[in-house]
Design an enzyme around this catalytic site. Structure first.
Site, short mmCIF file in Angstrom:
data_model
loop_
_atom_site.label_atom_id
_atom_site.label_comp_id
_atom_site.label_asym_id
_atom_site.label_seq_id
_atom_site.Cartn_x
_atom_site.Cartn_y
_atom_site.Cartn_z
N ARG A 123 33.28 -41.49 67.49
CA ARG A 123 32.25 -41.42 68.53
C ARG A 123 30.87 -41.75 67.93
O ARG A 123 30.67 -41.61 66.74
CB ARG A 123 32.17 -40.01 69.12
CG ARG A 123 33.20 -39.71 70.17
CD ARG A 123 32.98 -38.31 70.69
NE ARG A 123 31.78 -38.22 71.52
CZ ARG A 123 30.77 -37.37 71.31
NH1 ARG A 123 30.78 -36.55 70.28
NH2 ARG A 123 29.73 -37.35 72.11
N LYS A 141 36.81 -29.91 60.77
CA LYS A 141 37.38 -30.95 61.63
C LYS A 141 38.76 -31.38 61.17
O LYS A 141 38.94 -31.82 60.03
CB LYS A 141 36.42 -32.14 61.68
CG LYS A 141 36.87 -33.23 62.63
CD LYS A 141 35.70 -34.07 63.08
CE LYS A 141 36.18 -35.28 63.86
NZ LYS A 141 35.09 -35.96 64.57
N ARG A 192 26.48 -28.71 67.68
CA ARG A 192 27.10 -28.02 66.53
C ARG A 192 26.76 -26.54 66.62
O ARG A 192 25.71 -26.16 67.18
CB ARG A 192 26.66 -28.61 65.19
CG ARG A 192 25.19 -28.52 64.97
CD ARG A 192 24.77 -29.09 63.62
NE ARG A 192 23.34 -29.19 63.53
CZ ARG A 192 22.51 -28.18 63.29
NH1 ARG A 192 23.00 -26.98 63.07
NH2 ARG A 192 21.21 -28.36 63.25
C1 BTN Z 1 35.67 -39.00 66.37
O1 BTN Z 1 35.95 -37.96 65.77
O2 BTN Z 1 34.50 -39.37 66.52
C2 BTN Z 1 36.80 -39.80 66.94
C3 BTN Z 1 37.72 -40.34 65.88
C4 BTN Z 1 38.83 -41.21 66.46
C5 BTN Z 1 39.63 -41.88 65.38
C6 BTN Z 1 40.84 -42.59 65.94
S1 BTN Z 1 41.92 -43.15 64.66
C7 BTN Z 1 42.81 -44.11 65.80
C8 BTN Z 1 41.80 -44.75 66.73
N1 BTN Z 1 41.29 -45.97 66.15
C9 BTN Z 1 40.01 -45.89 65.85
O3 BTN Z 1 39.31 -46.78 65.32
N2 BTN Z 1 39.53 -44.67 66.18
C10 BTN Z 1 40.56 -43.84 66.78
#
Ligand code: BTN
Length: 259
Positions: free
Chosen positions: A61, A120, A253
């Site tokens: 994100r 996380k 947070r």
């Molecule tokens: C976050 O924590 O901000 C979201 C992370 C999402 C990661 C997943 S891994 C599979 C899919 N492909 C990506 O490039 N991102 C999501």
């Protein structure tokens, strides 16, 4: 060690409820989300579960990078046409489904982080592509990306080292975790398409890592978190009263750590 991917077992559970569904496992991709968004824009709108053993440009994100390591992470995206009346709360519903499939100790940090003891464990990135604009078939294709830490990894500049599923279950691996979470996730997405976020609200709150805690928002506000609304907005009691935070551009947070 090479991961054994239960592609056929996932397909057997999902295909009866999602006609045309396929499972694809690739050794390397830039990002499973980017790949399914490219395919959707090119007209491939079939339901698919795409797993990458390694991502070279994983995305999170707010434009952040998502780091993962082959064998130590599970990175996949589920792509499917979806037509909910209201899209609010979709990524929260995805988090609820995944947390419930994993372990009672897995909590949710608004809007879409999976946490274990304030660290996380994983993240969710939902993106959509529109298709058939102006025609009777117009709709949206949803790409639900999920990244989970399976084995402990280096902190890589993070202030708090990430959690890993093996902290909770030493036998956890990427393949069995995929089989645990993917079929219920498809059902959750179908329930969301029919009923929206409302049936997920209490389930989110049961795992809400921020509930009744002081929080700091990236827009400078601060207050106490009081769960989520029926639309999935974070309710924060600030000096100016109760605020419903819905913007995906705002991050939050806890202002204190749990002892
Ligand atoms: C976050 O924590 O901000 C979201 C992370 C999402 C990661 C997943 S891994 C599979 C899919 N492909 C990506 O490039 N991102 C999501």
């Amino acid at each position: 060690m090479a991961v054994r991917w239960p592609a056929e077992a996932v397909w057997e559970q999902v295909a009866p409820v999602l006609p045309g569904f396929t499972v694809e496992v690739l050794p390397e991709l830039d990002s499973t989300n980017s790949e399914l968004m490219r395919r959707a824009r090119g007209g491939s709108l079939e339901p698919i579960l795409l797993v990458a053993e390694q991502q070279t440009a994983g995305r999170g994100r707010l434009g952040r990078a998502w780091q993962s390591q082959a064998g130590a992470s599970l990175t996949f995206s589920l792509g499917l046409p979806l037509a909910p009346a209201d899209w609010s709360g979709l990524s929260l519903a995805v988090g609820v489904s995944i947390a419930e499939s994993l372990d009672p100790a897995v909590q949710l940090k608004w809007p879409n982080d999976l946490w274990v003891r304030d660290r996380k464990l994983g993240g969710i990135l939902v993106e959509t592509a529109s298709f058939g604009a102006g025609s009777a078939e117009a709709g949206r294709y949803a790409v639900v990306g999920v990244g989970l830490n399976i084995a402990a990894r280096r902190a890589e500049g993070l202030s708090t080292p990430p959690a890993a599923l093996q902290d909770l279950d030493a036998a956890a691996d990427a393949g069995t975790t995929l089989l645990r979470i993917a079929p219920p996730l498809v059902q959750a997405l179908q329930a969301f398409a029919s009923f929206g976020f409302k049936p997920f609200q209490a389930r989110f709150e049961a795992r809400d890592a921020l509930r009744d805690r002081p929080v700091a928002l990236s827009d400078g506000n601060a207050g106490t978190a009081h769960g989520v609304s029926e639309a999935g907005s974070l309710l924060v009691h600030t000096a100016a009263g109760m605020q419903a935070i819905s913007s995906s551009e705002v991050s939050v947070r806890p202002a204190t750590t749990r002892s």
